[in-house]
Design a protein around this motif. Sequence first.
Motif, mmCIF file in Angstrom:
data_model
loop_
_atom_site.group_PDB
_atom_site.id
_atom_site.type_symbol
_atom_site.label_atom_id
_atom_site.label_comp_id
_atom_site.label_asym_id
_atom_site.label_seq_id
_atom_site.Cartn_x
_atom_site.Cartn_y
_atom_site.Cartn_z
ATOM 1 N N GLN A 1 0.971 -1.226 -0.117
ATOM 2 C CA GLN A 1 -0.023 0.170 0.136
ATOM 3 C C GLN A 1 0.857 1.310 -0.078
ATOM 4 O O GLN A 1 0.518 2.275 -0.732
ATOM 5 C CB GLN A 1 -0.903 -0.074 1.210
ATOM 6 N N GLY A 2 1.914 1.377 0.926
ATOM 7 C CA GLY A 2 2.563 2.595 0.958
ATOM 8 C C GLY A 2 3.697 2.796 -0.059
ATOM 9 O O GLY A 2 4.303 3.870 -0.184
ATOM 10 N N ASN A 3 3.941 1.591 -0.815
ATOM 11 C CA ASN A 3 5.208 1.952 -2.085
ATOM 12 C C ASN A 3 4.609 1.755 -3.459
ATOM 13 O O ASN A 3 5.292 2.419 -4.263
ATOM 14 C CB ASN A 3 6.130 0.808 -1.777
ATOM 15 N N TYR A 4 3.468 1.226 -3.607
ATOM 16 C CA TYR A 4 3.068 0.944 -4.847
ATOM 17 C C TYR A 4 1.396 1.595 -5.174
ATOM 18 O O TYR A 4 0.977 1.391 -6.265
ATOM 19 C CB TYR A 4 2.835 -0.681 -5.327
ATOM 20 N N MET A 5 0.841 1.899 -4.202
ATOM 21 C CA MET A 5 -0.448 2.569 -4.409
ATOM 22 C C MET A 5 -0.642 3.838 -3.528
ATOM 23 O O MET A 5 -1.635 4.247 -2.784
ATOM 24 C CB MET A 5 -1.397 1.813 -3.399
ATOM 25 N N VAL A 6 0.541 5.005 -3.910
ATOM 26 C CA VAL A 6 0.457 6.169 -3.305
ATOM 27 C C VAL A 6 0.474 7.154 -4.201
ATOM 28 O O VAL A 6 0.738 8.462 -3.952
ATOM 29 C CB VAL A 6 1.705 6.492 -2.526
ATOM 30 N N LYS A 7 0.030 6.980 -5.503
ATOM 31 C CA LYS A 7 -0.004 7.991 -6.693
ATOM 32 C C LYS A 7 -1.376 8.841 -6.531
ATOM 33 O O LYS A 7 -1.264 9.890 -7.097
ATOM 34 C CB LYS A 7 -0.068 7.232 -8.021
ATOM 35 N N ASN A 8 -2.304 8.405 -5.759
ATOM 36 C CA ASN A 8 -3.662 9.186 -5.721
ATOM 37 C C ASN A 8 -3.993 9.763 -4.233
ATOM 38 O O ASN A 8 -5.105 9.821 -3.889
ATOM 39 C CB ASN A 8 -4.691 8.371 -6.420
ATOM 40 N N LEU A 9 -2.977 9.956 -3.356
ATOM 41 C CA LEU A 9 -3.217 10.458 -2.107
ATOM 42 C C LEU A 9 -4.000 11.752 -2.117
ATOM 43 O O LEU A 9 -3.547 12.733 -2.688
ATOM 44 C CB LEU A 9 -2.207 10.318 -1.219
ATOM 45 N N VAL B 1 1.880 8.630 8.855
ATOM 46 C CA VAL B 1 2.365 7.293 8.361
ATOM 47 C C VAL B 1 1.024 6.450 8.003
ATOM 48 O O VAL B 1 1.088 5.814 6.925
ATOM 49 C CB VAL B 1 2.983 6.425 9.463
ATOM 50 N N GLY B 2 -0.116 6.609 8.683
ATOM 51 C CA GLY B 2 -1.248 5.923 8.150
ATOM 52 C C GLY B 2 -1.678 6.555 6.826
ATOM 53 O O GLY B 2 -2.280 5.821 5.901
ATOM 54 N N MET B 3 -1.556 7.794 6.562
ATOM 55 C CA MET B 3 -1.879 8.423 5.282
ATOM 56 C C MET B 3 -1.280 7.386 4.239
ATOM 57 O O MET B 3 -1.653 7.518 2.920
ATOM 58 C CB MET B 3 -1.443 9.804 5.207
ATOM 59 N N LYS B 4 -0.043 7.113 4.290
ATOM 60 C CA LYS B 4 0.609 6.484 3.318
ATOM 61 C C LYS B 4 0.431 4.942 3.186
ATOM 62 O O LYS B 4 0.331 4.244 2.312
ATOM 63 C CB LYS B 4 2.254 6.882 3.444
ATOM 64 N N TYR B 5 0.406 4.134 4.399
ATOM 65 C CA TYR B 5 0.476 2.826 4.514
ATOM 66 C C TYR B 5 -0.741 2.394 4.845
ATOM 67 O O TYR B 5 -0.865 0.850 4.577
ATOM 68 C CB TYR B 5 1.592 2.447 5.673
ATOM 69 N N ALA B 6 -1.718 3.079 5.572
ATOM 70 C CA ALA B 6 -2.903 2.265 5.859
ATOM 71 C C ALA B 6 -3.692 2.194 4.527
ATOM 72 O O ALA B 6 -3.873 3.047 3.470
ATOM 73 C CB ALA B 6 -3.703 3.175 6.725
ATOM 74 N N LEU C 1 -9.209 3.472 6.125
ATOM 75 C CA LEU C 1 -8.822 4.045 7.399
ATOM 76 C C LEU C 1 -8.246 5.304 7.264
ATOM 77 O O LEU C 1 -7.787 6.156 8.028
ATOM 78 C CB LEU C 1 -7.659 3.011 7.992
ATOM 79 N N LYS C 2 -7.843 5.700 5.779
ATOM 80 C CA LYS C 2 -7.228 7.105 5.642
ATOM 81 C C LYS C 2 -8.086 8.059 6.193
ATOM 82 O O LYS C 2 -7.333 9.230 6.570
ATOM 83 C CB LYS C 2 -7.076 7.031 4.289
ATOM 84 N N PRO C 3 -9.196 8.214 5.892
ATOM 85 C CA PRO C 3 -10.153 9.353 6.516
ATOM 86 C C PRO C 3 -9.743 9.884 8.067
ATOM 87 O O PRO C 3 -10.089 10.796 8.306
ATOM 88 C CB PRO C 3 -11.654 9.084 6.162
ATOM 89 N N LYS D 1 2.310 15.332 -11.879
ATOM 90 C CA LYS D 1 1.302 15.260 -10.817
ATOM 91 C C LYS D 1 1.824 15.569 -9.174
ATOM 92 O O LYS D 1 2.865 15.292 -9.190
ATOM 93 C CB LYS D 1 0.864 13.774 -11.319
ATOM 94 N N TYR D 2 0.646 15.939 -8.746
ATOM 95 C CA TYR D 2 0.810 16.156 -7.282
ATOM 96 C C TYR D 2 1.750 14.879 -6.444
ATOM 97 O O TYR D 2 0.980 13.826 -6.671
ATOM 98 C CB TYR D 2 -0.420 16.271 -6.610
ATOM 99 N N LEU D 3 2.959 15.257 -6.051
ATOM 100 C CA LEU D 3 3.578 14.162 -5.261
ATOM 101 C C LEU D 3 4.096 13.145 -6.191
ATOM 102 O O LEU D 3 4.634 12.410 -5.796
ATOM 103 C CB LEU D 3 2.727 13.398 -4.366
ATOM 104 N N GLY D 4 4.252 13.418 -7.643
ATOM 105 C CA GLY D 4 4.743 12.603 -8.543
ATOM 106 C C GLY D 4 5.883 13.352 -9.337
ATOM 107 O O GLY D 4 6.252 13.245 -10.593
#
Length: 437
Positions: free
Chosen positions: A19-27, A205-210, A214-216, A405-408
Amino acid sequence: AYKIVLYCYFTGTVACYIQGNYMVKNLPPLDGTDVNWSLYQSQFVKSTIVWVIIAIVCLILFIVLKYDRIKKAVSYISVFLLDAVDEECFWQVWQEHPEYEDAMNDFTFYNNAMSGYAYTEHSLPLILSGEWFENKEPFIDYRNRIFKSSPFFNYLREQGYTLSNYDDEYKFEKGVMDGAFNNITYTKSSLWDRSLFNTRIIKMVGMKYAPYVLKPYCWFNVSMLKNQEMSSKDEELFSWRNDDFYKDVQEDDITYVDGKRFKLIHLMGAHVPFYFDKDVNVIDDADYYTSIESSMTVTMAYLNKLREAGVYDNSVIIILSDHGYNIEGEAVKVAQKNENETGRQHPILFVKGLNESHDLQVSGAPISYEDLVEAYYKLMDGAASDDCFAYKEGDQRERRYLLYKYLGEDHMVEYVQTGYAGDESTLVPTGRVFDAK
């Protein structure tokens, strides 16, 4: 019970890593903007599916593999984880306020200017140096080099200018920017509430890895961390908020001093989150347009202070935004991340040269922010605001724009603007990309 805990730990470790390394493009952003979580439903679904699949695979591994092997694998993975103000919108506001034109007499307004990037972090060094960042080196090295020893800053020092940088976008470590600006003071911070600080760090940390479900519950305004920096200070820290600066302008006099001065003052302007009305009051229903109005109120107040202090005429003054803003739907009220970002290339640019006195002039010259440094030199040598750029109204040119892109920012795509700065139909990709090594 121990095996169940070990299974949950192993599953969570693997899932968090993915989640925290491959699914962070749309936070969603953590800049205080209220997040419309309904726009992230697809991410909720993807995240849930991935976590369920991982849980099933890990359960199969627990059944198929021997228990000792699982314990050994968990110990290895545990160590591994430790490393772990747009021009078009501005012009709409301008037309509703005839008083703005009188306030901006002596300036030339360039309404066809192109920024180089969509975000402040990369835009600001380009504005100060004309040097593009293309992911050839770590950004922090590029940024520090620009602020410490760009050719423009070195020239100013050689000419006897005192340099001041009023900005809280960048934080410099002690020893990095010592002596570069006369107004930078280093202070030692202390944490006044460690449990609150730790809670906020865990939320980050949760915003990236959770998982997305749970992110909200992990979201918060990261600027709140600044409230942790509580210690006695000899100097007042600069705040970029419009209301803080406006209060200072109203209460404090500008003192005339001998010698040549360069000041970079970076204000919030119309940046999210939206707080202000046209009188720079904090209101609940502020939007992008009222924030633009507040920016003009602050600008006019500062220019009046310069006039009262007798330093307006013999000053070169440039008022600009670092990039534009892409208005889409609800973005007028609450900014939402736009995966395109090509609507942010059209900033505002006002220029006043030494001892200029005339009505406001408007120029459609095709300006790029990479032209700014050469204009600075010409203005200091006495060039008029309508004669400080090599390009004139009616000239044709292609202007560069590096989009990410944002954060990209590790993946930049090159575009060229072949027409008017705000025209997205003439903003075309060149096919070149710049990826971080």
